[in-house]
Write an enzyme that holds these catalytic residues in place. Sequence first.
Site, PDB file in Angstrom:
ATOM      1  N   ASN A   7       0.880  -1.172   0.000  1.00  0.00           N
ATOM      2  CA  ASN A   7       0.000   0.000   0.000  1.00  0.00           C
ATOM      3  C   ASN A   7       0.913   1.215   0.000  1.00  0.00           C
ATOM      4  O   ASN A   7       1.562   1.519   1.011  1.00  0.00           O
ATOM      5  CB  ASN A   7      -0.910  -0.002   1.232  1.00  0.00           C
ATOM      6  CG  ASN A   7      -1.801   1.227   1.293  1.00  0.00           C
ATOM      7  OD1 ASN A   7      -1.413   2.325   0.927  1.00  0.00           O
ATOM      8  ND2 ASN A   7      -3.014   1.061   1.796  1.00  0.00           N
ATOM      9  N   GLU A  34      -4.015   1.887  -2.846  1.00  0.00           N
ATOM     10  CA  GLU A  34      -4.119   3.327  -2.566  1.00  0.00           C
ATOM     11  C   GLU A  34      -3.276   4.146  -3.541  1.00  0.00           C
ATOM     12  O   GLU A  34      -2.444   4.960  -3.148  1.00  0.00           O
ATOM     13  CB  GLU A  34      -3.737   3.642  -1.111  1.00  0.00           C
ATOM     14  CG  GLU A  34      -4.894   3.500  -0.148  1.00  0.00           C
ATOM     15  CD  GLU A  34      -4.741   4.318   1.122  1.00  0.00           C
ATOM     16  OE1 GLU A  34      -5.314   5.425   1.171  1.00  0.00           O
ATOM     17  OE2 GLU A  34      -4.066   3.846   2.050  1.00  0.00           O
ATOM     18  N   TYR A 106      -7.703  -3.805  -2.134  1.00  0.00           N
ATOM     19  CA  TYR A 106      -7.577  -2.813  -1.064  1.00  0.00           C
ATOM     20  C   TYR A 106      -8.864  -2.878  -0.260  1.00  0.00           C
ATOM     21  O   TYR A 106      -9.891  -2.329  -0.653  1.00  0.00           O
ATOM     22  CB  TYR A 106      -7.345  -1.421  -1.648  1.00  0.00           C
ATOM     23  CG  TYR A 106      -7.367  -0.309  -0.623  1.00  0.00           C
ATOM     24  CD1 TYR A 106      -6.725  -0.448   0.593  1.00  0.00           C
ATOM     25  CD2 TYR A 106      -8.042   0.877  -0.879  1.00  0.00           C
ATOM     26  CE1 TYR A 106      -6.747   0.564   1.532  1.00  0.00           C
ATOM     27  CE2 TYR A 106      -8.064   1.907   0.053  1.00  0.00           C
ATOM     28  CZ  TYR A 106      -7.420   1.734   1.262  1.00  0.00           C
ATOM     29  OH  TYR A 106      -7.454   2.734   2.204  1.00  0.00           O
ATOM     30  N   ASP A 147      -3.788  -4.842   1.008  1.00  0.00           N
ATOM     31  CA  ASP A 147      -4.005  -4.239   2.320  1.00  0.00           C
ATOM     32  C   ASP A 147      -5.390  -4.685   2.757  1.00  0.00           C
ATOM     33  O   ASP A 147      -6.395  -4.198   2.254  1.00  0.00           O
ATOM     34  CB  ASP A 147      -3.900  -2.718   2.211  1.00  0.00           C
ATOM     35  CG  ASP A 147      -4.316  -2.003   3.488  1.00  0.00           C
ATOM     36  OD1 ASP A 147      -4.588  -2.683   4.502  1.00  0.00           O
ATOM     37  OD2 ASP A 147      -4.387  -0.761   3.473  1.00  0.00           O
ATOM     38  N   ASN A 149      -6.683  -4.407   5.805  1.00  0.00           N
ATOM     39  CA  ASN A 149      -7.250  -3.632   6.922  1.00  0.00           C
ATOM     40  C   ASN A 149      -7.874  -4.543   7.974  1.00  0.00           C
ATOM     41  O   ASN A 149      -8.888  -4.226   8.589  1.00  0.00           O
ATOM     42  CB  ASN A 149      -8.267  -2.606   6.407  1.00  0.00           C
ATOM     43  CG  ASN A 149      -7.597  -1.288   6.022  1.00  0.00           C
ATOM     44  OD1 ASN A 149      -6.788  -0.744   6.776  1.00  0.00           O
ATOM     45  ND2 ASN A 149      -7.923  -0.783   4.842  1.00  0.00           N
ATOM     46  N   ASP A 247       2.799   4.676   5.070  1.00  0.00           N
ATOM     47  CA  ASP A 247       2.667   4.124   6.416  1.00  0.00           C
ATOM     48  C   ASP A 247       2.646   2.600   6.403  1.00  0.00           C
ATOM     49  O   ASP A 247       2.701   1.968   7.464  1.00  0.00           O
ATOM     50  CB  ASP A 247       1.445   4.689   7.144  1.00  0.00           C
ATOM     51  CG  ASP A 247       0.191   4.724   6.302  1.00  0.00           C
ATOM     52  OD1 ASP A 247       0.244   4.389   5.101  1.00  0.00           O
ATOM     53  OD2 ASP A 247      -0.870   5.108   6.827  1.00  0.00           O
TER      54      ASP A 247
END
Length: 256
Positions: A7, A34, A106, A147, A149, A247
């Site tokens: 990401n 992203e 994502y 990613d 999450n 990040d």
Amino acid sequence: MQLATWNVNSLKVRLPQVLDWLAANPVDVLCLQELKQEDHAFPLEALAAAGYRAEFAGQKTYNGVAIVYRDTLTATEVIKDIPDYDDPQRRVIAASFGELRVVCAYFVNGEAVDSDKYTYKLTWLGKLERYLADSLARWPQLALLGDFNIAPDDRDVYDPAGWAGKVLCSESERAAFQRLVAMGLADSYRHFHADGGQYSWWDYRAAMFRRNLGLRIDHILLSPPLLARAQSCEIDRAPRKNERPSDHTPVVVTLG
């Protein structure tokens, strides 16, 4: 063969870092999340100069996914978004490389468990599960990268008590992750690393990376034929040390 996910939190900002990383780590396939840019701005020429091609589904300001692959490979049967799901957010792209099916996703963040975005996340996860079940029936050699999450269990969270029940760590999200595993998609990093304390995301605030206070939310899930070929899966922390880093940091799996 090496597959990776990252990401990048804005490809426009992080393109030089991506190119540097590919030069140092010439993986065969790199899934990006992203992008935060529209398709017309996607850096095809810069990637071509580095020996890579790409399939992508971009979106202004938010979301966006891409599959970047070595120019010696050919991508076929490209599918953007989740079929039969009317979702304006560009979160999924898939492509085949021979018998290998790569799905780059994502996952929705969800914001907070009492928010509409969390409800959307759970709906989205259900749609993704059905899509992957159909895909596995057609492509037994399938890798899901992205990613997510979702931190699958307490080993993947620097402060399990503090994060208990919160978004990224809630029971419903973790149950969705386990349904993917039950579907036959193994967590390749956990396959090689039973220990906790290894993360792929750290908040920008409060020196979280320096203090290693993070979450493992970036994953590579492999179907049984691919897991049988897996030789290693590692988190590359180096890009998180860059100036103006994402990040998140890359995760890489090596297949024999």
